[in-house]
Enzyme design. Structure first.
Site, PDB file in Angstrom:
ATOM      1  N   THR B  70     -19.276   0.974  -9.850  1.00 25.92           N
ATOM      2  CA  THR B  70     -18.104   1.103  -8.978  1.00 25.92           C
ATOM      3  C   THR B  70     -17.650  -0.260  -8.485  1.00 25.92           C
ATOM      4  OG1 THR B  70     -18.635   3.352  -8.319  1.00 25.92           O
ATOM      5  CG2 THR B  70     -17.292   2.065  -6.798  1.00 25.92           C
ATOM      6  N   ASN B 149     -17.076   9.399 -19.897  1.00 21.92           N
ATOM      7  CA  ASN B 149     -18.279   9.929 -19.261  1.00 21.92           C
ATOM      8  C   ASN B 149     -18.369  11.445 -19.310  1.00 21.92           C
ATOM      9  OD1 ASN B 149     -15.974   9.711 -17.594  1.00 21.92           O
ATOM     10  ND2 ASN B 149     -17.213  10.158 -15.800  1.00 21.92           N
ATOM     11  N   GLN B 178     -20.917   3.953 -19.732  1.00 14.73           N
ATOM     12  CA  GLN B 178     -21.539   4.983 -20.565  1.00 14.73           C
ATOM     13  C   GLN B 178     -21.906   4.476 -21.964  1.00 14.73           C
ATOM     14  OE1 GLN B 178     -22.628   7.857 -19.639  1.00 14.73           O
ATOM     15  NE2 GLN B 178     -21.702   7.951 -17.610  1.00 14.73           N
ATOM     16  N   HIS B 200     -28.425   1.740 -13.509  1.00 10.97           N
ATOM     17  CA  HIS B 200     -29.121   3.027 -13.432  1.00 10.97           C
ATOM     18  C   HIS B 200     -28.706   3.986 -14.550  1.00 10.97           C
ATOM     19  CE1 HIS B 200     -26.154   5.915 -11.595  1.00 10.97           C
ATOM     20  NE2 HIS B 200     -25.552   4.786 -11.319  1.00 10.97           N
ATOM     21  N   CYS B 323     -19.974  12.206 -10.137  1.00  7.79           N
ATOM     22  CA  CYS B 323     -19.283  11.746  -8.944  1.00  7.79           C
ATOM     23  C   CYS B 323     -18.264  12.756  -8.459  1.00  7.79           C
ATOM     24  CB  CYS B 323     -18.598  10.415  -9.200  1.00  7.79           C
ATOM     25  SG  CYS B 323     -19.757   9.182  -9.741  1.00  7.79           S
TER      26      CYS B 323
END
Lengths: 402, 381
Positions: B70, B149, B178, B200, B323
């Site tokens: 982000t 994604n 991704q 992550h 999200c």
């Protein structure tokens, strides 16, 4: 599908070096070997004026990238070896050409006949192979002046070689072919560039760095190790001498008038470097000085500093502008290391107004009241000798963390 | 437990956690501190940067550490918009983008920027020529994700880069969160100026990401302060997380070399088997899709019902992107592809890592079949 199986290397300057030639070729062979030794299977063959790296399955692109940095190579070409049979050569030439060809590209043939017993001479070769391509590739155009593809054919004693591209090498002379010199390496932008240019002319260098803990930090030392590592990437490995300098700097500070401390400091560094040179069989000292850049680099200053030795001092950057030096430092990847903001021994003790035009006689007189000899001997004695290897091969202190 | 929600986040590798613990415990110095202890932390940071740049095939001064995807997306877009606002205020994104690109663009819209959204075709792919049509002299930035994604479609980044050669002033940002470690992308070859990755998503830790910024390109920083990251991103570096990220990326790239074909075969198996179940529509395109994402709808069920039903069996998948999955809105990607809202609302996403096995995929397919039967009976009665 035809594949490059070797890389043809042209020597350039060394091919003109009369009787020393074997030594030069041998040094070049050794540097190529050093840089490529992790590729198993690779073979290096040398002839009078060409060398061939036989890939034996190694990644050609990777090998090409490494060869770019080796001094003593004028240019090189990925190539295919074929028997000196005209039909076989034609088939290979066409296959190789098609690998590079796209609709609309132009070409020419550059033939070279080193083997004078070969039935076709240069013109015949051009004609024969040009014709063969034109016949087999529709809409193909010749452009002799600015071809997109230059198909090179070399007919030599042992075989014929075909290649389609020529890659410029780093030029210069092979590492170590000009003897050994000591490089005074401060950590700034200039000295690594001076080292690089000296290496380009075939010098083997050993770096000398002055370390004054606690006035200079471990990070300043690390910075110099990192710089040396960049030079080792080119040379295979570089020796780095770290000279303990604290006591001498303190003594200078106490005994010499402030505006002359810089001159004396430089003189003593030069003397120590000269002793280390002597112990290590070097024949010259290299510095990164550039005329007029800072106070210590005026002609007067150099005259006063150079006074302590008759050993040749090589100053590859002497006439260069700062911006040109920075450009080189960026291409050899040392710039970003050099600008890390740590104090080095030259910046810690800088007086507020160093003499830009020191007098030799004056500095001699100031120094005559002090006996530096025992401390010089002690520094030389206590010098730490590190052998710095290229980046990837260095022992990694944080190994398991990454 | 069968974890099939790797596009939301991945399980950190044990070796990655070991690095994080060790660096946190033993090298907790601030890289900006002058003393040797700070120096050690700084060495770690440099080594991590070198390793990541080598793995990405870029220069080390092009790797900037951030707090994650982000932030990298925000920095890429806002940083470009602010730095180059005098040159132009037009930005192009696609209808496939992650919320951190979409919402960033919306925020800039409120500040007076003009935003054009390029819609994908029915396969979930945008086309270079559609983008080119919208380019004006005012255009400063184009942002296109590499791998979507939600459905896993791969965008033609190389073609867009090639097209942008004709529009050299336009800055090209790629959200590769991704794609990294799954679908190769040569940043130089594709003419990419800015590229986002997040730790992550490849078995690193939350709170770490990278923005690749092409050498020479300047952005306005979003965070001002102590001038870390060459003034691009102030704030004391998360050294432990960064070292862990470098390791995670290395391990992921190793796994890619070893297990990519296995991953592909599991995905193909899932696509084929899911497609055979009655009432299932697979949205992930057969061609040009990533090896780890499968998206499909099950007619007649709300996606979240299905997610919870599988959860009871210890299988974890997701509705749309993590999200936005808490809101009950339909997938924006599927809507952009022209899929009816009703189908979009029943879409689920299965996302794999190199750790998943064929056996897990088989258990999953069996569970889907049984769940469909069971739920249909519940609905009938």
């Amino acid at each position: 599908m035809i594949n490059y199986d070797r890389i043809l290397i042209r020597y350039g300057e060394i091919s003109t070096k009369g009787r020393n030639r074997n030594m030069f070729v041998d040094k070049l062979r050794r540097s190529i070997y050093n840089v490529l030794n992790e590729f198993s299977g690779i073979k290096i063959e040398s002839t009078r004026d060409r060398m061939y790296v036989v890939l034996n399955g190694a990644d050609g692109r990777e090998v090409t990238d490494r060869l770019r940095g080796i001094f003593g190579i004028q240019s090189f070409s990925p190539a295919v070896k074929v028997n000196k049979d005209i039909e076989e050569m034609k088939a290979a030439a066409l296959a190789l050409f098609l690998k590079h060809f796209e609709e609309g590209k132009t070409f020419k043939i550059t033939a070279k006949r080193a083997d004078k017993s070969f039935p076709l001479n240069t013109d015949d070769l051009n004609h024969e192979f040009g014709g063969h391509l034109l016949k087999n590739v529709p809409n193909l155009q010749v452009n002799v002046k600015k071809p997109d593809i230059n198909l090179q054919i070399e007919v030599r004693e042992e075989a014929a070689y075909l290649s389609c591209e020529t890659i410029e090498g780093a030029g210069g002379l092979p590492a170590g072919s000009s003897g050994k010199a000591m490089l005074m390496l401060s950590g700034g932008i200039d000295s690594p560039v001076a080292g690089y240019l000296s290496m380009k002319r075939g010098l083997e260098i050993e770096a000398v760095h002055f370390h004054s803990p606690p006035f200079t930090s471990e990070r300043a030392k690390q910075k110099v190790i990192d710089l040396t590592e960049k030079l080792a990437n080119i040379a295979g490995s570089v020796v780095l001498h770290i000279v303990p300098f604290t006591e001498i700097q303190q003594l200078i500070h106490q005994q010499v008038p402030a505006n002359y401390t810089m001159t004396t400091t430089r003189r003593l560094m030069l003397r120590i470097t000269d002793e280390i040179r002597d112990k290590n069989d070097g024949l010259a000292i290299i510095t990164g000085e550039s005329l007029g850049q800072v106070a210590s680099q005026t002609l007067e200053s150099m005259f006063a500093i150079n006074d302590v030795t008759t050993t040749p001092i090589l100053r590859p950057l002497i006439t260069m502008d700062k911006s040109d030096i920075i450009d080189i430092s960026q291409t050899i990847d040392t710039h970003d290391i050099s600008i890390r903001p740590f104090e080095d021994c030259c910046t810690v003790f800088v007086p507020s107004s160093p003499k830009t035009k020191p007098k030799r006689d004056k500095v001699r007189r100031f120094e005559s009241f002090v006996d530096f000899e025992p401390l010089i001997a002690k520094s030389v004695e206590g010098t730490e000798r590190l052998v710095i290897k290229p980046q990837s091969r260095n022992e990694n202190s944080f190994g398991e963390l990454f | 437990m069968i974890y099939l929600d790797n596009s939301a986040t991945t399980k950190p590798y044990k070796e990655v956690l070991d690095s994080f613990m060790k660096v946190s415990a033993e090298y907790f110095g601030n890289p900006s501190s002058l003393h040797e202890f700070g120096g050690k932390a700084e060495r770690l940071l440099m080594q991590a940067r070198d390793q990541i740049s080598q793995l990405l095939n870029v220069k080390s001064n092009e790797v900037f550490f951030t707090s994650g995807g982000t932030e990298s997306n925000n920095l890429a877009i806002k940083g470009t918009a602010l730095m180059h606002r005098k040159r132009g205020t037009h930005i192009i994104i696609t209808g496939l983008e992650h919320a951190s690109v979409r919402e960033t663009a919306d925020q800039l819209k409120e500040l007076g920027y003009r935003i054009t959204v390029i819609e994908p075709d029915s396969m979930g792919i945008v086309h270079a020529e559609d983008i080119e049509k919208e380019i004006t002299p005012e255009t400063v930035l184009i942002s296109v994700m590499h791998v979507n994604n939600e459905i896993g479609s791969i965008q033609p980044i190389n073609e867009i880069g090639e097209m942008l050669k004709k529009h050299a002033r336009v800055i090209f940002h790629v959200d590769n969160v991704q794609g990294i470690g799954k679908v190769p992308l040569d940043l130089y070859e594709a003419q990419v100026d800015l590229c986002t990755i997040s730790a992550h998503k490849f078995h690193g830790l939350k709170g770490n990401g990278v923005l690749f910024i092409r050498d020479g390109l300047r952005l306005s920083p979003l965070l001002s302060g102590g001038n870390q990251e060459w003034k691009m991103r102030s704030g004391t570096e998360n050294v432990a997380g960064i070292v862990a990220m470098a390791k995670a990326l290395r391990l992921t790239m190793n796994n890619k070399d070893k297990h990519l074909s296995r991953l592909k075969s599991i995905k193909t198996y899932l696509m084929e088997e899911a497609g055979r179940i009655e009432g299932v529509t697979v949205h992930t395109p057969e061609n040009n899709s990533a090896p780890h994402i499968v998206n499909f709808s099950i007619k007649g069920f709300k996606a979240e019902v299905f997610v919870h039903a599988l959860e009871e069996r210890g299988i974890f998948i997701s509705t749309t992107s993590a999200c936005s999955s808490k809101k009950s809105a339909a997938s924006s990607t599927l809507m952009a592809m022209g899929i009816p809202e009703k189908d979009a609302k029943s879409a689920v996403r299965v996302s794999l890592s190199y750790d998943n096995t064929k056996e897990e995929a088989e258990v999953f397919i069996q569970a889907v079949k049984e769940t469909v039967i069971r739920l249909r009976e519940v609905m009938k009665s």
